[in-house]
Scaffold this active site. Sequence first.
Site, PDB file in Angstrom:
ATOM      1  N   VAL A   1      30.187 184.417 -10.668  1.00 54.46           N
ATOM      2  CA  VAL A   1      29.357 185.376  -9.372  1.00 54.46           C
ATOM      3  C   VAL A   1      27.964 185.278  -9.964  1.00 54.46           C
ATOM      4  O   VAL A   1      27.657 185.372 -10.588  1.00 54.46           O
ATOM      5  CB  VAL A   1      29.911 186.327  -9.848  1.00 54.46           C
ATOM      6  CG1 VAL A   1      29.891 187.377  -8.660  1.00 54.46           C
ATOM      7  CG2 VAL A   1      31.885 186.244 -10.232  1.00 54.46           C
TER       8      VAL A   1
ATOM      9  N   ALA B   1      25.729 182.900  -9.572  1.00 57.06           N
ATOM     10  CA  ALA B   1      24.932 182.136 -10.499  1.00 57.06           C
ATOM     11  C   ALA B   1      23.811 182.976 -11.577  1.00 57.06           C
ATOM     12  O   ALA B   1      24.507 183.448 -12.062  1.00 57.06           O
ATOM     13  CB  ALA B   1      23.492 181.414  -9.451  1.00 57.06           C
TER      14      ALA B   1
ATOM     15  N   LEU C   1      22.214 185.489 -10.830  1.00 54.75           N
ATOM     16  CA  LEU C   1      21.925 187.140 -10.876  1.00 54.75           C
ATOM     17  C   LEU C   1      22.835 188.268 -11.961  1.00 54.75           C
ATOM     18  O   LEU C   1      24.230 187.942 -12.457  1.00 54.75           O
ATOM     19  CB  LEU C   1      23.092 187.508  -9.474  1.00 54.75           C
ATOM     20  CG  LEU C   1      22.153 187.818  -8.805  1.00 54.75           C
ATOM     21  CD1 LEU C   1      23.024 187.256  -7.538  1.00 54.75           C
ATOM     22  CD2 LEU C   1      20.446 187.629  -8.455  1.00 54.75           C
TER      23      LEU C   1
ATOM     24  N   GLU D   1      29.901 173.968  -3.904  1.00 57.89           N
ATOM     25  CA  GLU D   1      30.409 172.660  -4.400  1.00 57.89           C
ATOM     26  C   GLU D   1      30.666 170.666  -4.002  1.00 57.89           C
ATOM     27  O   GLU D   1      30.522 170.969  -3.136  1.00 57.89           O
ATOM     28  CB  GLU D   1      32.271 173.369  -4.703  1.00 57.89           C
ATOM     29  CG  GLU D   1      32.260 174.528  -4.954  1.00 57.89           C
ATOM     30  CD  GLU D   1      31.686 174.664  -6.152  1.00 57.89           C
ATOM     31  OE1 GLU D   1      32.420 173.626  -7.062  1.00 57.89           O
ATOM     32  OE2 GLU D   1      31.349 175.753  -6.685  1.00 57.89           O
TER      33      GLU D   1
ATOM     34  N   ASP E   1      35.978 179.098  -2.737  1.00 55.58           N
ATOM     35  CA  ASP E   1      35.188 180.024  -4.042  1.00 55.58           C
ATOM     36  C   ASP E   1      34.549 181.816  -3.886  1.00 55.58           C
ATOM     37  O   ASP E   1      34.677 182.101  -4.438  1.00 55.58           O
ATOM     38  CB  ASP E   1      33.791 179.371  -3.251  1.00 55.58           C
ATOM     39  CG  ASP E   1      32.798 179.313  -4.450  1.00 55.58           C
ATOM     40  OD1 ASP E   1      33.028 178.941  -5.399  1.00 55.58           O
ATOM     41  OD2 ASP E   1      31.612 179.578  -3.510  1.00 55.58           O
TER      42      ASP E   1
ATOM     43  N   LYS F   1      35.188 184.705  -6.931  1.00 57.63           N
ATOM     44  CA  LYS F   1      34.674 185.299  -7.250  1.00 57.63           C
ATOM     45  C   LYS F   1      34.666 187.217  -7.106  1.00 57.63           C
ATOM     46  O   LYS F   1      35.027 187.526  -7.704  1.00 57.63           O
ATOM     47  CB  LYS F   1      33.133 184.964  -6.626  1.00 57.63           C
ATOM     48  CG  LYS F   1      32.465 184.027  -6.722  1.00 57.63           C
ATOM     49  CD  LYS F   1      31.414 183.542  -5.988  1.00 57.63           C
ATOM     50  CE  LYS F   1      30.337 182.328  -5.926  1.00 57.63           C
ATOM     51  NZ  LYS F   1      29.486 181.943  -5.523  1.00 57.63           N
TER      52      LYS F   1
ATOM     53  N   GLY G   1      21.930 177.810  -6.705  1.00 60.55           N
ATOM     54  CA  GLY G   1      21.253 177.030  -6.919  1.00 60.55           C
ATOM     55  C   GLY G   1      21.180 176.432  -8.606  1.00 60.55           C
ATOM     56  O   GLY G   1      21.254 177.133  -9.012  1.00 60.55           O
TER      57      GLY G   1
END
Length: 814
Positions: free
Chosen positions: A608, A610, A612, A666, A677, A681, A796
């Site tokens: 969830v 990336a 963070l 994705e 997606d 999450k 990213g």
Amino acid sequence: MKVLKFGGSSVASSESINKVIRIVKESSQTTKIAVVVSALGGITDVLLDAGNLACEGNEKYKNSLKIIEDKHLQVVRELIPINHQSGVLGTIKKMLNKLENILEGVFLIHELSNKTSDKIVSFGELFSSFIIAKAMENNNLDVILKNAQELIVTDENFSNAAVVFSSTEKNIQNFFESNKHKIVVVPGFVAKTEKGEISTLGRGGSDYTAAIISAATNATVLEIWTDVSGMYTANPKFVKQAFPINNISYQEAMELSHFGAKVLYPPTIQPVLEKEIPIHIKNTFYANAEGTLITKISSNKNPIKGISHIENMTLITLEGSGMIGIPGFSKRLFDALSQKKINISLITQASSEHSICIAINTSDTELAKASINSEFNYEMEQHKLDALLVEKNNAIIALVGDSMKSHQGISGKMFSTLGKNNVNIRAIAQGASEKNISAVIAHKDIKKALNTLHSKFFEGQTKQLNLFVVGVGNVGGKLLQQIKKQQQYLMENLKLQVRVIGIANSKKMLFQEDGIDLENWKKPLEKAEILNMDLFHKKVTALNFRNSIFIDNTANENIANLYATYLKESVAVVTCNKIACSSSYSNYLNLKSLSRKYNAPFLFETNVGAGLPIIDTLKNLIVSGDKVTKIQAVLSGSLNFVFNNFNEKISFFDVVEQAGIQGYTEPDPRIDLSGVDVMRKILILARESGTKMEISEIYNNSFLPKPCLEANSITDFMETLKSEAAHFNKIYQKATKNNCRLKYVAEFNNGKAKVGLKEILQEHPFYNLDGSDNIVLFFTERYPVQPLIIKGAGAGADVTASGLFADIIRIGNN
Ligand code: ADP
Ligand code: ASP
Ligand code: MG
């Protein structure tokens, strides 16, 4: 006088023998010396093989004989100048003929006693000492060869004979007193009985020969020259970080060698200990290295001097109510074993006297079983004793140090370190003198146990992390780059040694036991073996490294299905693949419980937002006693990118295509655009908040029209984005008219979750979300009105890789 002993590896080739000659030459300039030599490296094993093959009636013993012949003739030709060769070759050939005759005899009668076997193996040292003495002679050294069989007298316990010290000492003293030569070369290992039969002193026994000569002649020092630079803190073949111990006491050296430090044959210490002759272990190949000095008292203050281990141990447990309170049980057990000359390496007995457990060499198992069963046959029949419990494939690992007794907590540290690394301890023994704490562990855990203990007690707390990375494309490639950049910093600042041991892409897999070169892995991976995830798993478990971490950078369901098998082997799992955590609740729960049970972290921060710290923050809230009441979030970097860039000037299709090219979606864009997606999450956040939820319970208000939802392939789907352009334009226009921006929002409230596209007004915190940013609002009991907000780049390759990296470091710091 000094005594120098050179082991098999120091005399394995003419090149090594030349090194030996140089060392001897230098040493003999200041004092007389005795040079004890082993057989040429490996020859004793070949001689034993030859004997066994001949005894089985197997003609292949002739091949072994040929190996022995070739090796010795070659060394003579390389060492001795051509004009002096014929005499030496002649003697060797005569000896070879004798050996051949004995082997032929064994072959014909199919019988090989220990006595005959000693005759056969003694040739190893007889050949080597003869050749080396001749080579020294040809180097103009003042040398004489003395056969140890004329010096050392033993009993008739062939293959492991006991020395008769009185006559041995006299023989040695008489010889050396009248000796005029500077250098005396003596074959190690071999001896003779009082009746004049050839005997040997046990495997590794050349060290003992040298010690006996040292003691009898009151030598100033006994130097053991070998292929390592001393007695190491652990066997250097198993522990790369091991280092030579500069100074160690006789007692410590004895304990270490008894428990497997093969560098010194255990009986060696006894003769020199009484006369306080120092033993100096030196490296023939690095003569200047300091080596290890063994003396009465060690100047080295570390309470633990080394860790050693013995392989091939069998545990035998004798148990039963009939043992309680009846004296003599243990005596009978030990007598039964001693009658068969079985050596016991470790004993433990519970204070209830209900059971007694011993460790013996695995090769003695059958003999021990038969002997114990016959001794206790009556008690077993009466059910006073249970059937013997016999467990093979074990090993003993031991911490050794004279002053452990004055330091508390060492055994606690030893066992907790092993426990944390999932090394199961089967039995424990600690002598009252506390020079040695030993534990029985499974054979497969030896390397891991040695390395973890070594790092705990000798490496200033450096922790090694061993990574196995699957998926080395976008995200995985970046991760490897980041690791390479940080390796030195982590070592220096966090004492973390991060090594990548295995990598795989969808086609190939590459393993490098001492760490893959992160500068240069692409080419080697291309040339590596074909990927097979079963084999990958087998390699990870066979390597059995401490702190192993399996890292999944794929979006592949098959890989996600493997996590349980890794966790069960105590291998941690770090993943950015959301499939496992958003699969069935029971699977999610199972992985979490395996992680606890096997003490193997399972981390998925990057599932969830990336990089963070969303899941970590949520976890901290929960463990500190907070309760989540509501979550509102924009969790799709991809959909943000899409709706932030979609306007009247660009088509929806073009924006989605761009998002794919820039790596924001994705591999299959439907996963993002359909909302799946985001559903995954919010599901993971709901579960991590403590709610039991399945993905089917999440309401998905899709903004995609029917043809898009029904497309069967990625290409078909992209086509529908073109044909349905009007639908997307309409959504955009409506939002603009309402002064709103479009955001794909996930909500969790009161145990229910939903996802969908929303028109967001200017005053809302979601309105100004740029690029691929994510935002999460946690409303909790502690943050009821003003939520806890986490915001930042949420997609990213770079940020995802750094999120994975953070999970790896979390494991390192744990
Ligand atoms: P040699 O042929 O010189 O007698 P050995 O093979 O008998 O040599 O003993 C040297 C070997 O002992 C080393 O190569 C190493 O593999 C092994 N060894 C086991 N434990 C230790 C230890 N703690 N320190 C040094 N060497 C060890
Ligand atoms: N050659 C004998 C052995 O290999 C003795 C020794 O090398 O110490 O065991
Ligand atoms: Mg040896």
